[in-house]
Design an enzyme around this catalytic site. Structure first.
Site, PDB file in Angstrom:
ATOM      1  CD  GLU A   1      -2.894   0.984   2.564  1.00 29.40           C
ATOM      2  OE1 GLU A   1      -2.867   0.104   3.275  1.00 29.40           O
ATOM      3  OE2 GLU A   1      -3.822   1.861   2.677  1.00 29.40           O
TER       4      GLU A   1
ATOM      5  CG  ASN B   1      -9.655  -1.941   1.487  1.00 28.27           C
ATOM      6  OD1 ASN B   1      -9.263  -2.997   1.699  1.00 28.27           O
ATOM      7  ND2 ASN B   1      -9.091  -0.746   2.380  1.00 28.27           N
ATOM      8  CD  GLU B   2     -10.267  -2.666   5.997  1.00 30.04           C
ATOM      9  OE1 GLU B   2     -10.029  -1.609   6.702  1.00 30.04           O
ATOM     10  OE2 GLU B   2      -9.521  -3.626   6.552  1.00 30.04           O
TER      11      GLU B   2
ATOM     12  CE1 TYR C   1      -3.172  -6.369   9.101  1.00 31.64           C
ATOM     13  CE2 TYR C   1      -5.594  -5.668   8.562  1.00 31.64           C
ATOM     14  CZ  TYR C   1      -4.201  -5.579   8.126  1.00 31.64           C
ATOM     15  OH  TYR C   1      -3.813  -5.072   6.855  1.00 31.64           O
TER      16      TYR C   1
ATOM     17  CD  GLU D   1      -5.948  -4.832   3.979  1.00 33.75           C
ATOM     18  OE1 GLU D   1      -5.771  -4.435   5.381  1.00 33.75           O
ATOM     19  OE2 GLU D   1      -6.091  -4.152   3.093  1.00 33.75           O
TER      20      GLU D   1
ATOM     21  CD  GLN E   1       0.246  -2.446   3.815  1.00 29.73           C
ATOM     22  OE1 GLN E   1       1.186  -1.868   3.078  1.00 29.73           O
ATOM     23  NE2 GLN E   1      -0.756  -2.083   4.055  1.00 29.73           N
TER      24      GLN E   1
HETATM   25  O1  AHR Z   1      -2.862  -2.647   6.249  1.00 34.11           O
HETATM   26  C1  AHR Z   1      -3.220  -1.568   6.985  1.00 34.11           C
HETATM   27  C2  AHR Z   1      -4.645  -1.057   6.626  1.00 34.11           C
HETATM   28  O2  AHR Z   1      -5.370  -2.021   7.588  1.00 34.11           O
HETATM   29  C3  AHR Z   1      -5.339  -1.001   5.438  1.00 34.11           C
HETATM   30  O3  AHR Z   1      -5.088   0.065   4.870  1.00 34.11           O
HETATM   31  C4  AHR Z   1      -6.763  -1.280   5.716  1.00 34.11           C
HETATM   32  O4  AHR Z   1      -7.384  -1.893   4.481  1.00 34.11           O
HETATM   33  C5  AHR Z   1      -6.862  -2.130   7.014  1.00 34.11           C
HETATM   34  O5  AHR Z   1      -7.549  -1.715   7.904  1.00 34.11           O
END
Ligand code: AHR
Length: 491
Positions: free
Chosen positions: A25, A172-173, A239, A296, A345
């Protein structure tokens, strides 16, 4: 002695190589400094792309790279990043770190990076703040072969041939940074935007819808119900955050035994998430024609002290290696529905595989896990079962062992095995049904739980040959030390 059974007679789904994908990103030093330094940089580069990083990523056979975000995607206007660099708009990256974005890395640079990496590009479009026309034009710019305003513009920018682009994400999101939409509203928006994401000629676009945030099953169900027939896949973001809140995530390199097990406990939740979202998808797409893309995933720790909090720069220890090993085993085991995954990432951001500092580069423990697991790419998952016991600290107990196995087209079996314990080693007796192995090669990544690589000592953690393993009449026997990931190849 733990019993481990691998049944080579029960071949399961193909492990799509895209499960070993990455995400980059416009955030912190992922693109700028990390992947791209510009062709006038003293750091060795090819057309602006760092040679050392490109070589490292090729070595783990990076199959696909997602770009330009993330939250950045829904603020990105692609026309800002094409044409002569001196004319490109300079602006502030308001979402990440408040630094100047000079747009010197844009669509043509991303395609050049993917060419050098020999990987598939995965472009994420802007549905949150971009227009339908803008998204339509972007796809035309990248893929149209013939007479059209966008194809002409591409040619004017030095590229006559269309690019080959398979993966295109439509937002995205969008339940969060991508517009704070409700599932029903996004489903309608998705239906509208995707209409104009066209497949030109031979270039068939694989349309990816924005899926849920971790356990939001309502989002998945609403989306596949209302828009399932217009998508090839939908995404899942999850995450691994150790601390109780986003403001107290915890240090990447200094943590207690309790935090070790809490992290692994939380990462194991991926199995449940993938299982339950897949069940919903299959209910609405019984022909298995909607895939799940975990685009992600990874650890999210506090940033390294003294760094810009908006850059999400974190170190990477053996704990992160175990997180990677466990998640990749989970994706392998769910490869009937998980068609792609992208670690967040690639460089210098979150659970990065590569860190850079000026001209220096280091490979993180997570990198080495990707390297040890690369044999699974496009191999076939094998049925396997390992006897485990629960270990850890009370409510956050985890199984002591975690594994997956595949067989490739040459008949080579690849086993990846993790020991989640901080202090116990385990003897494992393996029975391999349906195949007699004659040759064995094994490597191990191990260390203390907080061990990591630094720019002064970049090779503290790296794989070594593993000798505590031998072939037996039934299969093989080994003893796995604590805090370790092992990759075994049998012929
Ligand atoms: O990876 C960091 C961020 O986490 C990304 O921009 C977003 O899609 C997610 O919340």
């Amino acid at each position: 002695m733990a019993k481990y059974v691998i049944n080579t007679l029960n071949k399961k789904s193909k492990i799509s190589k895209e499960i070993y994908g990455h995400f980059s990103e416009h955030l912190g030093r992922c693109i700028y400094e990390g992947l791209y330094v510009g062709d006038d940089s003293p750091i060795p580069n090819t057309n602006g792309m760092r040679n050392d990083v490109v070589e490292a990523l090729k070595n783990i056979k990076i199959p696909v790279l997602r770009w330009p975000g993330g939250c950045f995607a829904d603020e990105y206007h692609w026309m800002d990043g094409i044409g002569p660099k001196e004319k490109r708009k300079r602006m502030i990256n308001t979402h990440w770190g408040g630094v100047v974005e000079d747009n010197s890395f844009g669509t043509d640079e991303f395609m050049e990076l993917c060419r050098q990496l020999e990987c598939e590009p995965y472009v994420n479009g802007n549905l949150g703040s971009g227009s339908v026309q803008e998204m339509q034009d972007w796809v035309e710019y990248m893929t149209f072969d013939g007479v059209s305003p966008m194809a002409e513009l591409r040619e004017k920018n030095g590229r006559k041939e269309p690019y080959r682009l398979k993966y295109f994400g439509i937002g995205n999101e969008n339940w969060g940074c991508g517009g704070n939409m409700r599932a029903e509203f996004y489903a309608d928006m998705y239906r509208r935007y995707q209409t104009y994401v066209r497949s030109f000629g031979e270039n068939k676009i694989y349309k990816i819808a924005c899926g849920p945030n971790s356990g939001d099953y309502n989002w998945t169900e609403t989306l596949v119900k209302l828009a399932g027939r217009f998508m090839d896949a939908l995404t899942l973001h999850y995450y691994t955050v150790t601390g109780p809140t986003w403001d107290a995530k915890g240090s990447a390199t200094k943590f207690t035994e309790d935090e070790w097990y809490t992290t692994l406990f939380k990462t194991l939740r991926m199995d449940e998430l993938v299982t339950r979202h897949s069940e919903i998808i299959k209910r609405y797409a019984p022909d298995n024609n909607i895939g799940l893309i975990v685009d992600e995933w990874g650890t999210w720790h506090d940033v390294e002290p003294g760094t810009n909090p908006g850059f999400l720069y974190q170190q990477n220890t053996m704990r992160d290696a175990l997180v990677a090993g466990i998640n990749l085993n989970i994706f392998n085991k769910h490869s009937d529905t998980v068609v792609m995954a992208n670690i967040a990432q690639t460089v210098n951001v979150l659970q990065a595989v590569v860190l850079t500092e000026g001209e220096k580069m280091l490979l993180t423990p997570t990198y080495h896990v990707f390297e040890m697991y690369k044999e699974h790419q496009d191999a076939q998952l094998l049925d396997s079962y390992i006897e485990t016991q629960m270990i850890g600290t009370g409510k956050n107990s985890v199984p002591n062992l975690h594994e997956s196995v595949s067989i490739n087209s040459e008949g080579k079996i690849h086993i990846t095995l993790c020991n989640l314990s901080i202090n116990e080693s385990y003897k494992i007796e393996t029975e391999i049904v349906g195949k007699k192995a004659n040759n064995i090669k094994a490597r191990i990544l191990t260390g203390q739980m907080e061990e990591h690589n630094t720019f002064d000592a970049p090779e503290m953690v790296k794989p070594k040959d593993f000798a505590n393993i031998s072939l037996t009449q039934e299969g093989l026997t080994l003893e796995i030390p604590p805090v370790s990931v092992i990759g075994i190849t049998l012929e």
